[in-house]
Design an enzyme around this catalytic site. Structure first.
Site, PDB file in Angstrom:
ATOM      1  N   ARG A   1     -76.323  20.646 -27.795  1.00 50.94           N
ATOM      2  CA  ARG A   1     -77.133  21.768 -28.309  1.00 50.94           C
ATOM      3  C   ARG A   1     -77.583  22.725 -27.197  1.00 50.94           C
ATOM      4  NH1 ARG A   1     -79.750  17.493 -31.260  1.00 50.94           N
ATOM      5  NH2 ARG A   1     -78.724  17.189 -33.252  1.00 50.94           N
TER       6      ARG A   1
ATOM      7  N   LYS B   1     -73.692  36.853 -25.238  1.00 49.15           N
ATOM      8  CA  LYS B   1     -72.858  36.791 -26.437  1.00 49.15           C
ATOM      9  C   LYS B   1     -71.630  35.954 -26.127  1.00 49.15           C
ATOM     10  CE  LYS B   1     -73.831  40.996 -29.069  1.00 49.15           C
ATOM     11  NZ  LYS B   1     -73.201  42.195 -29.700  1.00 49.15           N
TER      12      LYS B   1
ATOM     13  N   GLU C   1     -66.015  50.882 -19.536  1.00 52.38           N
ATOM     14  CA  GLU C   1     -67.346  50.334 -19.835  1.00 52.38           C
ATOM     15  C   GLU C   1     -68.368  50.764 -18.772  1.00 52.38           C
ATOM     16  OE1 GLU C   1     -68.215  48.614 -22.584  1.00 52.38           O
ATOM     17  OE2 GLU C   1     -66.321  47.843 -23.389  1.00 52.38           O
TER      18      GLU C   1
ATOM     19  N   LYS D   1     -76.955  46.977 -18.320  1.00 55.00           N
ATOM     20  CA  LYS D   1     -76.805  46.035 -19.426  1.00 55.00           C
ATOM     21  C   LYS D   1     -77.994  45.074 -19.477  1.00 55.00           C
ATOM     22  CE  LYS D   1     -73.963  43.204 -22.233  1.00 55.00           C
ATOM     23  NZ  LYS D   1     -72.637  42.808 -22.666  1.00 55.00           N
TER      24      LYS D   1
ATOM     25  N   GLU E   1     -79.770  41.702 -30.527  1.00 53.14           N
ATOM     26  CA  GLU E   1     -79.244  42.878 -31.210  1.00 53.14           C
ATOM     27  C   GLU E   1     -79.895  43.120 -32.564  1.00 53.14           C
ATOM     28  OE1 GLU E   1     -75.072  43.494 -30.702  1.00 53.14           O
ATOM     29  OE2 GLU E   1     -75.031  45.162 -32.096  1.00 53.14           O
TER      30      GLU E   1
ATOM     31  N   ARG F   1     -80.024  47.174 -28.669  1.00 56.34           N
ATOM     32  CA  ARG F   1     -78.796  46.643 -28.065  1.00 56.34           C
ATOM     33  C   ARG F   1     -77.550  47.271 -28.693  1.00 56.34           C
ATOM     34  NH1 ARG F   1     -77.458  40.456 -26.046  1.00 56.34           N
ATOM     35  NH2 ARG F   1     -75.289  40.857 -25.528  1.00 56.34           N
TER      36      ARG F   1
ATOM     37  N   ASN G   1     -72.727  49.650 -28.162  1.00 55.93           N
ATOM     38  CA  ASN G   1     -71.514  49.850 -28.960  1.00 55.93           C
ATOM     39  C   ASN G   1     -71.003  51.287 -28.920  1.00 55.93           C
ATOM     40  OD1 ASN G   1     -71.366  47.178 -29.798  1.00 55.93           O
ATOM     41  ND2 ASN G   1     -72.781  47.544 -31.491  1.00 55.93           N
TER      42      ASN G   1
ATOM     43  N   HIS H   1     -67.454  52.030 -29.543  1.00 56.28           N
ATOM     44  CA  HIS H   1     -66.851  50.782 -30.005  1.00 56.28           C
ATOM     45  C   HIS H   1     -66.471  50.782 -31.483  1.00 56.28           C
ATOM     46  CE1 HIS H   1     -67.857  49.322 -26.066  1.00 56.28           C
ATOM     47  NE2 HIS H   1     -67.381  48.124 -26.334  1.00 56.28           N
TER      48      HIS H   1
ATOM     49  N   HIS I   1     -62.916  49.704 -31.838  1.00 55.57           N
ATOM     50  CA  HIS I   1     -62.503  48.487 -32.544  1.00 55.57           C
ATOM     51  C   HIS I   1     -61.502  48.792 -33.661  1.00 55.57           C
ATOM     52  CE1 HIS I   1     -66.311  46.009 -31.329  1.00 55.57           C
ATOM     53  NE2 HIS I   1     -65.326  45.866 -30.461  1.00 55.57           N
TER      54      HIS I   1
ATOM     55  N   HIS J   1     -58.754  46.777 -24.889  1.00 60.28           N
ATOM     56  CA  HIS J   1     -60.111  47.064 -25.348  1.00 60.28           C
ATOM     57  C   HIS J   1     -60.726  48.307 -24.666  1.00 60.28           C
ATOM     58  CE1 HIS J   1     -64.172  46.375 -26.828  1.00 60.28           C
ATOM     59  NE2 HIS J   1     -64.620  46.389 -25.578  1.00 60.28           N
TER      60      HIS J   1
END
Lengths: 373, 373
Positions: B126, B148, B190, B231, B241, B245, B249, B252, B256, B271
């Site tokens: 955990r 993430k 980025e 960041k 988020e 946050r 994006n 993005h 995406h 990407h």
């Protein structure tokens, strides 16, 4: 009458706080309770073959009546279902059902379904809403509260999982009527545990009222609610088990070792039975270390025996373990540091504490006596 | 000289705060940096075939010199490795290595290895300690910071994972020398993004100094450190988020959609290239909605073109998407509510904001113009 009997226990965890509703008829009124609290309308229900056959139709109907749409996935019953293989099935079902923010994943079942489904909910979209509908006494008073989720691997039980708190717990006390006496007793061991940890009055009440608790009705609801409240208090104080939450392991170090020794063969020993014997051993060992009067251990034995739970190593059917085998299992469960073990010990009924310097050699001698080896 | 060049960016997240070290030679000095911060002595390293061949021996040697013991697992390189199948391999390796409290799991590689390994570390017991050693520009400035983690399923990218913050990030800027120009440029998209979100001075500095950043040395270290700081600021303000946050994006949503349209075929689009085109489209769309002057979009195009990044839909080799295909992909990525979409739009260079009421019909018309359909 129904509304009067229902109890609500709040688990206070900031913006992750949630309610546990406890009482009769909660499966029939689930749609109302859920739709009042949920923004979304979509639900994915995970259950097992046994529980699904008994309660899934009524549960789905209740959801439908409140305008909620639900899909369901029925898995095999039993501890083996807590595997990566079934985790992947559940995740796939939840994604397929397009459960999104505001919607929820529901576990309808005992500890196995709750642990597995909670884990899946914890990882889909990095955390999805999750509702527990526990259907065993053990899961109502223990595993459905507190956010521990997980699966087993060949390396051990519950070694893989996340902390993921539910958004709501619905503990329908009517469903406990369908448990076998043995299942009910095993869950009761965890109820008694809360008294033994730090609630001597609750333990005294159980000694007096356990027949009513087993019979159902108000006393049973009261026992479940008091247990949830006790667990909620501990979890609120120490969500991620950095300290006091370890008290919940009273009876569990010996208990887990016995479960491992009997290879989780439920014909020989189920979790609650291991905890029952483990709690007795913890009290006896505390007396042996001159921490508690032997009277406390005697009282624990008397009560657990009276309700029909096993209290000695000899109560386990089949071959007795050797001391070495038990010590191996204890060492795997706990970290041994310089020959010292961490145990939950006690100074008396309801006076448990964390002892992190228990000499392994003392445990060995104690077990030698108990096993006559 | 080495010590002078090294930067430290602190990510302030209470008791989960951690340092990002940025500079040359960090793989060679990894043992020293890790042993100074870790209670345990045992490490499990996850890497891929490409990175492992280049850096695993030196990395292991550095750990050994500081008295740390490490096991390693080398996985195939590429996006397909972010799967349940490889997650299970990593979890198994970590449990087999008996990584316990105080020990750590290490990701040595780019975004794929970091996302997969972080996820595994997040679920073993955990939550286990986790160290990122990112080896691509993209992972140094983006995916290794912020917690993430995740894998892909047939339902989409990154739909399964957890938030799990690392305990340390070691960004060795020397390793960027072995990237292909195309890989470096893709990561640079980025870097530029942080300027366009809310740091106009940083964007102006990049316009002036980008050749130095590409060449290596102090300017590159500065660009990586400034990106990590940007960041870290956003993550500290909104770890999970729920709000700000989402600014990360920028570019993005379109990006995406383009990646999905090209079926993640890296021969056509990677990407960072999708993000580059996406940032241009976000600026152009903002101008079209009279939110920003067209000069801002022109400046973004000029700079990204100059460094060699694609800036138009026509820059993607192969057949052009239809508007319908792109809108489908956008709808899958984002929630469409009553014909409204959430986009990151801008009022000018470094003035991005979250717009949650963008009419889908306007996006359709904009894309029709761009594609001449």
């Amino acid at each position: 009458m129904l509304a009067e009997a229902k109890r609500t226990v709040r688990v206070p965890l900031g913006d992750r706080s949630y309610d546990i509703l406890i009482g009769p008829g909660l499966i029939a009124s689930a749609g109302r309770e859920i739709s009042a609290r949920l923004k979304g309308r979509k639900l994915a229900i995970i259950t097992d073959e046994n529980v699904g056959a008994l309660y899934l139709p009524a549960f789905m109907e209740s959801l439908g009546q409140s305008g909620l749409t639900a899909t369901s996935l029925t898995l095999p019953a039993g501890e083996k279902t807590k595997s990566f293989e079934h985790l992947i099935s559940v995740v796939d079902h939840v994604l397929e059902a397009r459960i999104e923010r505001g919607d929820a994943v529901i576990a309808l079942g005992g500890g196995v379904i709750g642990d597995l489904t909670g884990f899946a909910a914890g990882i889909v979209r990095r955390g999805s809403r999750f509702i527990q509908v526990p259907t065993s006494l053990l899961s109502q008073v223990d595993s459905s509260v507190g956010g521990k989720t997980g699966i087993n691997t060949r390396h051990g039980k519950n070694l893989v999982g996340v902390f993921h708190q539910p958004d709501l717990v619905l503990a329908d006390t009517d469903v406990l009527d369908t448990l076998t006496p043995r299942e009910f007793r095993a869950g009761y061991a965890e109820v008694a545990k809360y008294g033994l940890i730090d609630k001597p009055d609750f333990f005294a009440w159980l000694e007096k009222s356990w027949r009513d608790v087993f019979a159902g009705g108000e006393a049973r609801i009261e026992a479940v609610a008091a247990s949830c409240q006790a667990k909620a208090d501990v979890v609120a104080a120490d969500e991620r088990e950095n300290g006091a939450r370890a008290l919940l392991n009273l009876g569990h170090t010996f208990g887990h070792a016995l479960e491992a020794y009997t290879q989780y063969d439920s014909a020989r020993l189920v979790h609650g039975e291991g905890v029952s014997i483990g709690m007795v051993l913890a009290h006896q060992f505390s007396a042996r270390m001159n921490l508690a009067s032997p009277d406390a251990a005697a009282r624990v034995i008397r009560h657990l025996k009276e309700v029909g739970l096993p209290t000695t190593l000899q109560d386990i059917p089949g071959e007795m373990p050797t001391v070495d085998r038990l010590m191996d299992a204890i060492a795997q469960d706990k970290k041994v540091k310089g020959g010292k073990l961490t145990f939950i010990l006690t100074r008396g009924i309801g006076e448990s504490f964390i002892a992190d310097d228990v000499p392994a050699s003392e445990v060995v001698r104690f077990l030698e006596e108990k096993l006559g080896q």
